[in-house]
Scaffold this motif. Structure first.
Motif, PDB file in Angstrom:
ATOM      1  N   PHE A   1      -3.534  10.637  -0.781  1.00 25.18           N
ATOM      2  CA  PHE A   1      -4.099  11.977  -0.950  1.00 25.18           C
ATOM      3  C   PHE A   1      -5.449  12.056  -0.251  1.00 25.18           C
ATOM      4  O   PHE A   1      -6.078  11.034   0.074  1.00 25.18           O
TER       5      PHE A   1
ATOM      6  N   VAL B   1      -6.515   2.346  -3.739  1.00 26.23           N
ATOM      7  CA  VAL B   1      -6.007   3.712  -3.840  1.00 26.23           C
ATOM      8  C   VAL B   1      -5.982   4.335  -2.443  1.00 26.23           C
ATOM      9  O   VAL B   1      -7.000   4.332  -1.743  1.00 26.23           O
TER      10      VAL B   1
ATOM     11  N   LEU C   1      -7.234  15.911  -3.790  1.00 26.69           N
ATOM     12  CA  LEU C   1      -8.057  15.794  -4.983  1.00 26.69           C
ATOM     13  C   LEU C   1      -9.366  16.504  -4.682  1.00 26.69           C
ATOM     14  O   LEU C   1     -10.133  16.071  -3.812  1.00 26.69           O
TER      15      LEU C   1
ATOM     16  N   ILE D   1      -5.774   9.428 -12.855  1.00 28.69           N
ATOM     17  CA  ILE D   1      -4.520   9.030 -12.205  1.00 28.69           C
ATOM     18  C   ILE D   1      -3.730   8.092 -13.112  1.00 28.69           C
ATOM     19  O   ILE D   1      -2.510   8.220 -13.261  1.00 28.69           O
TER      20      ILE D   1
ATOM     21  N   ALA E   1      -6.673   6.819  -0.596  1.00 25.61           N
ATOM     22  CA  ALA E   1      -7.415   8.073  -0.471  1.00 25.61           C
ATOM     23  C   ALA E   1      -8.093   8.137   0.893  1.00 25.61           C
ATOM     24  O   ALA E   1      -8.531   7.118   1.432  1.00 25.61           O
TER      25      ALA E   1
ATOM     26  N   TRP F   1       1.856  12.023  -7.108  1.00 24.60           N
ATOM     27  CA  TRP F   1       1.293  12.466  -5.833  1.00 24.60           C
ATOM     28  C   TRP F   1       0.249  11.496  -5.301  1.00 24.60           C
ATOM     29  O   TRP F   1       0.061  11.366  -4.082  1.00 24.60           O
ATOM     30  N   ALA F   2      -0.441  10.782  -6.208  1.00 27.96           N
ATOM     31  CA  ALA F   2      -1.506   9.870  -5.784  1.00 27.96           C
ATOM     32  C   ALA F   2      -0.945   8.637  -5.088  1.00 27.96           C
ATOM     33  O   ALA F   2      -1.552   8.109  -4.146  1.00 27.96           O
TER      34      ALA F   2
ATOM     35  N   ALA G   1       0.484  10.693 -12.195  1.00 29.19           N
ATOM     36  CA  ALA G   1       0.122  11.244 -10.887  1.00 29.19           C
ATOM     37  C   ALA G   1       0.949  10.667  -9.737  1.00 29.19           C
ATOM     38  O   ALA G   1       0.431   9.948  -8.888  1.00 29.19           O
TER      39      ALA G   1
ATOM     40  N   ALA H   1     -11.608   9.528 -11.424  1.00 33.80           N
ATOM     41  CA  ALA H   1     -10.357   9.735 -10.690  1.00 33.80           C
ATOM     42  C   ALA H   1      -9.339   8.654 -11.026  1.00 33.80           C
ATOM     43  O   ALA H   1      -8.151   8.948 -11.262  1.00 33.80           O
TER      44      ALA H   1
END
Length: 246
Positions: free
Chosen positions: A123, A159, A207, A111, A161, A118-119, A116, A107
């Motif tokens: 996400f 990140v 993702l 990215i 996430a 959007w990341a 990316a 990932a």
């Protein structure tokens, strides 16, 4: 209680007992590598390198309409295949950490190479769900477990996430083994939905994660269900990708 329900309960109990036994044996017996059989760790350095050395975009061919951008850690072969089968089908849950590392690394690679945008906004990591019968027989949810561990790794690298177990089975499907790509699409159409118990999407983008990509039909169906709930699904990451042959 009907006989069918009793059989399902026995399957769940059997799967849980099998997982517990596997964990106990991992603790008390000498370890061997699931990939090559060498004595030592459950995944030796050489097999770990094979698992993480080739993260790349691996799109199914032909690419089905609605397929998100697909990246995987490695082709589904050799030591990688053996490790996934051991974890998923033979209760080698000690491999979860290694496989989740491969997912997270892939990932991060995807990215970084794609930009990316959007990341950067944050996400959700959504696992492709297993059926209740499969979870019961195995004693664990293999992809769900990997997704949670991968999120922890990603957050360690800063990140943004978050885990989101959004998807559930809407109906049963037949075993995918031996089905062609069109047959898999037909088999899976409408089989997933955003779970009623799941709260609204925590972020705008998702993702998707799974263990293996073959034709891409499963990821297409998962992406369809999420998009129907108003969520963007720009990318999917798997541990491995099968090599498609005509």
């Amino acid at each position: 209680m009907v006989v069918g329900d009793g059989g399902r309960e026995l399957s769940v109990v059997g799967g849980m007992l099998g997982r517990v036994l596997s964990v106990v044996l991992d603790l008390v017996l000498p370890q061997t590598c699931a990939g090559c059989g060498a004595k030592g760790a459950r995944c030796c350095g050489r097999c770990l390198a094979e698992l993480t050395a080739r993260p790349a975009r691996r799109l199914p061919r032909p690419r089905l309409p609605g397929t998100p951008d697909c990246w995987s850690a490695s082709p589904y072969e050799g030591a990688v295949r053996k490790a996934i089968v051991a974890y998923k089908e033979r209760g080698a849950v000690a491999l979860a950490s290694v496989l989740a590392e491969a997912l997270a690394f892939t990932a991060l690679t995807a990215i970084g190479r794609t930009g990316a945008p959007w990341a950067a906004r944050g996400f959700a990591v959504v696992p492709v769900p297993s059926g209740r019968a499969s979870i019961g027989a195995r004693g664990h949810d293999p992809v769900g477990g990997l997704a949670e561990l991968a999120v922890r790794r990603l957050r360690m690298f800063g990140v943004p996430a978050v885990p989101w177990a959004a998807l559930s089975q809407a109906r049963r499907v037949v075993d995918q083994a031996g089905l062609s790509s069109p047959q898999r699409v037909a088999n899976l159409a409408g089989s997933l939905r955003v779970a009623l118990a799941a709260k609204g999407p925590p972020v705008a983008s998702v993702l998707l994660v799974d263990d293996i990509i073959t034709t891409g039909a499963t990821l297409v169906e998962a992406a369809r269900a999420l998009r129907a709930a108003g969520v963007s699904v720009p990318m999917a990451v798997t541990v491995a990708a099968t090599r498609r042959r005509s």
